[in-house]
Design an enzyme around this catalytic site. Structure first.
Site, PDB file in Angstrom:
ATOM      1  CG  HIS A  69      -1.975  -0.970   1.236  1.00 53.67           C
ATOM      2  ND1 HIS A  69      -3.188  -0.754   0.622  1.00 53.67           N
ATOM      3  CD2 HIS A  69      -2.049  -2.223   1.759  1.00 53.67           C
ATOM      4  CE1 HIS A  69      -3.944  -1.817   0.765  1.00 53.67           C
ATOM      5  NE2 HIS A  69      -3.279  -2.734   1.449  1.00 53.67           N
ATOM      6  N   PRO A  70       0.358   2.313  -0.622  1.00 54.90           N
ATOM      7  CG  PRO A  70      -0.979   3.879  -1.712  1.00 54.90           C
ATOM      8  CD  PRO A  70      -0.832   2.390  -1.458  1.00 54.90           C
ATOM      9  CG  PHE A 122      -2.063   5.055   9.276  1.00 60.36           C
ATOM     10  CD1 PHE A 122      -2.669   4.505  10.391  1.00 60.36           C
ATOM     11  CD2 PHE A 122      -2.775   5.962   8.502  1.00 60.36           C
ATOM     12  CE1 PHE A 122      -3.969   4.844  10.729  1.00 60.36           C
ATOM     13  CE2 PHE A 122      -4.069   6.313   8.837  1.00 60.36           C
ATOM     14  CZ  PHE A 122      -4.667   5.755   9.945  1.00 60.36           C
TER      15      PHE A 122
END
Length: 173
Positions: A69-70, A122
Site C-alpha cells: 500500500h502507499p 499506517f
C-alpha cells in the site's frame, strides 16, 4: 456481479487468478490460498473464503500485505508496486485531495511516526473518509501498543480487500 464472472474466475489459469487477487491483497499466502479455494459458487462465497484465508495468515503475511500500500496522502507512493492497485488507491484516498497543506503535512509526519513506532505503514480503509478524519484515526492509533495495533491494521486490510473484490466484480450485494 454476474455468474459469468465467477465462472470465468473459476475457469481461469491459476496465474491469472493470482494476479487478480493480488490487486486486492498483497499477501502471497492469502493469494495462494484464495486461488486454491476455487471453484467458488458465487460472490458471497468468494468473500467468505477471503475471510477464512485471512484467518490463516501469520503476522509476517499481514506485514507483506501492508507493504503493498502507499502511505496515506503520499502522492509519490501512489505509484504502486503492483499493477492495478494505483488507480484504486488514488480513488480510495480521494479524501486527501481537498485537504489543506497543514493537514497533508500532519498526515506525512504522522505516517513517519507510525512507521517508526510499529515498523509498517499506517493502514486504514480510506474510502469515504476525508483527510482530517484519517488524521484523527492515525493520531488515535498511535496511542496503541504494537500488540493491539497489528490486529487493527489487519482488520483495515480486510475491509480494503473486500472493497477491492467488489471492484473486481464480485460484490455479493
Amino acid at each position: 456481479m454476474s455468474p459469468e464472472s465467477v465462472a470465468a474466475l473459476n475457469a481461469a489459469d491459476p496465474a491469472a487468478v493470482a494476479e487478480e487477487f493480488r490487486k486486492c491483497c498483497g499477501a502471497e499466502a492469502w493469494i495462494r490460498a484464495m486461488t486454491a479455494r476455487r471453484p467458488f459458487a458465487g460472490a458471497a462465497t468468494i468473500h467468505a473464503a477471503a475471510d477464512e484465508c485471512f484467518d490463516q495468515l501469520a503476522d509476517a503475511d499481514w506485514l507483506e500485505a501492508f507493504a503493498c500500500h502507499p502511505k496515506i496522502g503520499d502522492v509519490s507512493s501512489l505509484r504502486m508496486k503492483f499493477a492495478g492497485n494505483d488507480r484504486w488507491s488514488r480513488g480510495e484516498q480521494a479524501g486527501v485531495d481537498a485537504a489543506s497543506e497543514d493537514v497533508i503535512q500532519a498526515l506525512a509526519a504522522g505516517n513517519e511516526t507510525y512507521l517508526a513506532r510499529f515498523g509498517y505503514i499506517f493502514i486504514v480503509c480510506a474510502t469515504g473518509k476525508d483527510a482530517a478524519e484519517m488524521l484523527a484515526i492515525l493520531a488515535g492509533r498511535l496511542r496503541n501498543d504494537p500488540q493491539e495495533e497489528l490486529p487493527i491494521a489487519a482488520a483495515e486490510q480486510r475491509k480494503i480487500t473486500h472493497l477491492r473484490l467488489d471492484k473486481l466484480g464480485f460484490s455479493p450485494r
